[in-house]
Design an enzyme around this catalytic site. Structure first.
Site, PDB file in Angstrom:
ATOM      1  N   LYS A  47      -6.090   1.690   5.155  1.00 56.88           N
ATOM      2  CA  LYS A  47      -6.703   1.467   3.832  1.00 56.88           C
ATOM      3  C   LYS A  47      -6.037   0.260   3.173  1.00 56.88           C
ATOM      4  CE  LYS A  47      -5.037   3.591   0.436  1.00 56.88           C
ATOM      5  NZ  LYS A  47      -4.125   3.423  -0.702  1.00 56.88           N
ATOM      6  N   LYS A  81       1.934  -5.683  -3.941  1.00 56.93           N
ATOM      7  CA  LYS A  81       1.962  -4.600  -2.945  1.00 56.93           C
ATOM      8  C   LYS A  81       1.308  -5.078  -1.637  1.00 56.93           C
ATOM      9  CE  LYS A  81       1.988  -0.342  -1.216  1.00 56.93           C
ATOM     10  NZ  LYS A  81       3.117   0.539  -0.965  1.00 56.93           N
ATOM     11  N   THR A 140      -2.261   2.731  -4.594  1.00 53.16           N
ATOM     12  CA  THR A 140      -2.415   1.434  -3.926  1.00 53.16           C
ATOM     13  C   THR A 140      -3.913   1.170  -3.821  1.00 53.16           C
ATOM     14  OG1 THR A 140      -0.405   1.815  -2.643  1.00 53.16           O
ATOM     15  CG2 THR A 140      -1.898   0.080  -1.869  1.00 53.16           C
TER      16      THR A 140
END
Ligand SMILES: NC(=O)c1ccc[n+]([C@@H]2O[C@H](COP(=O)([O-])OP(=O)(O)OC[C@H]3O[C@@H](n4cnc5c(N)ncnc54)[C@H](OP(=O)(O)O)[C@@H]3O)[C@@H](O)[C@H]2O)c1
Length: 289
Positions: A239, A171, A96
């Site tokens: 994050k 995502k 990711t």
């Protein structure tokens, strides 16, 4: 097919395991060599000392590491994947990371005669272990068609969303949807307990109605019990949300609840909950004596 897998973490190790179980010729690399050795003991496959060595003559090189800079460190340089790949080989990044990194890697791959797909995943550790991940892909359709049958060994859904970066953008949507939902679930369950209701019975009934969600099904009971030492770590979520907030600043999308929930996760980190599951937001609502 000869493939390489870079990053034997919680996600990468089982994903590579599914490729080996399907009969592919897998070479793995991990920065900490012991984790690669653990993998080769459990699966048919080899390990290599560098990403370049692992990637030599591989048709597809998969990566699943931490963040943008971690991806760069396994892809570029004398020991990086690009140094070992041959023209026509495909790099599939399951990390990711930012859409900007995906576009950078797409261009860098093309300049060297390689193909690139950004392919972040959803479904967590259990999804990786059961081969039931959801994979959101950015890149060219011909590259996607070559890689999809291989990705399918660890995926229940694998969809091409558009050009390089589109997988990462999808995502981000996924993480925006989760952030607000987990906060609402925390408030609902805390309210239920304050109201003197039986939390499990509340979950049982409302999970059959319009409030139902993956988080409710998979995290509701552990939230009621205050169990958070498992799952998707708050550090990883922060994050991901920082990537979301950067992108929203660029594209002008308003994400007010996501920004607040990011700060709630900062409060969880301040309590030492860096590795707690993201459902730990409910802890901020508990009375502390
Ligand atoms: N865990 C989940 O539920 C989940 C779900 C969806 C997406 N993701 C995403 O998937 C990615 C991997 O997550 P994970 O849970 O598998 O993490 P993890 O268990 O912490 O594993 C991270 C892996 O990346 C390697 N790595 C990190 N920095 C590196 C660097 N600079 N150079 C070389 N290798 C490096 C680590 O090597 P070492 O062993 O040497 O540390 C390890 O193999 C992350 O981007 C995460 O956001 C995770």
């Amino acid at each position: 097919m000869k493939v390489a897998f870079l990053g034997m973490g919680v996600m990468g190790a089982p994903m590579a395991g599914h490729l080996a179980a399907a009969g592919h010729d897998v070479t793995v690399y991990n920065r900490t060599a012991a984790r690669a050795e653990t993998w080769t003991k459990a699966h048919s496959g080899k390990s290599a000392a560098t990403p370049a060595e692992a990637s030599r003559s591989a048709a597809i090189v998969f990566a699943c590491v931490g963040n943008d800079d971690d991806v760069r460190s396994v892809v570029y340089g004398d020991d990086g994947a690009f140094a070992g790949m041959e023209p026509g080989a495909i790099l599939v990044d399951h990390t990711t990371a930012s859409a900007a990194l995906a576009r950078e890697l797409g261009d860098a791959a093309k300049g060297r005669g390689f193909e690139f797909l950004d392919a972040p995943v959803s479904g967590g550790q259990a999804g990786a272990e059961n081969g039931q991940l959801t994979v959101m892909v950015g890149g060219e359709s011909s590259t996607f068609e070559t890689a999809k049958p291989v990705i399918d060994h660890f995926a229940k859904a694998c969809t091409l969303m558009g050009p390089a970066g589109s997988g990462q953008l999808t995502k981000m949507v996924n993480q925006i949807c989760i952030a607000g939902l987990v906060q609402a679930l925390s408030e609902g369950l805390n309210f239920a307990q304050k109201a003197g209701l039986d939390g499990e019975r509340v979950l049982d009934v409302i999970s059959k109605g319009a409030a139902q969600s993956w988080q409710m099904e998979n995290r509701g009971s552990t939230m009621l019990r205050g169990e958070f030492e498992f799952g998707f770590a708050v550090d990883w979520m922060r994050k991901d949300l920082s990537i979301v907030l950067d992108e929203a600043r660029r594209n002008g999308a308003r994400v007010p609840v996501t920004a607040v929930v990011d700060q709630f996760y900062a409060a969880i980190q301040a309590r030492g909950g860096n590795r707690w599951d993201t459902s730990s937001l409910i802890e901020l609502l508990r009375d502390k004596s």
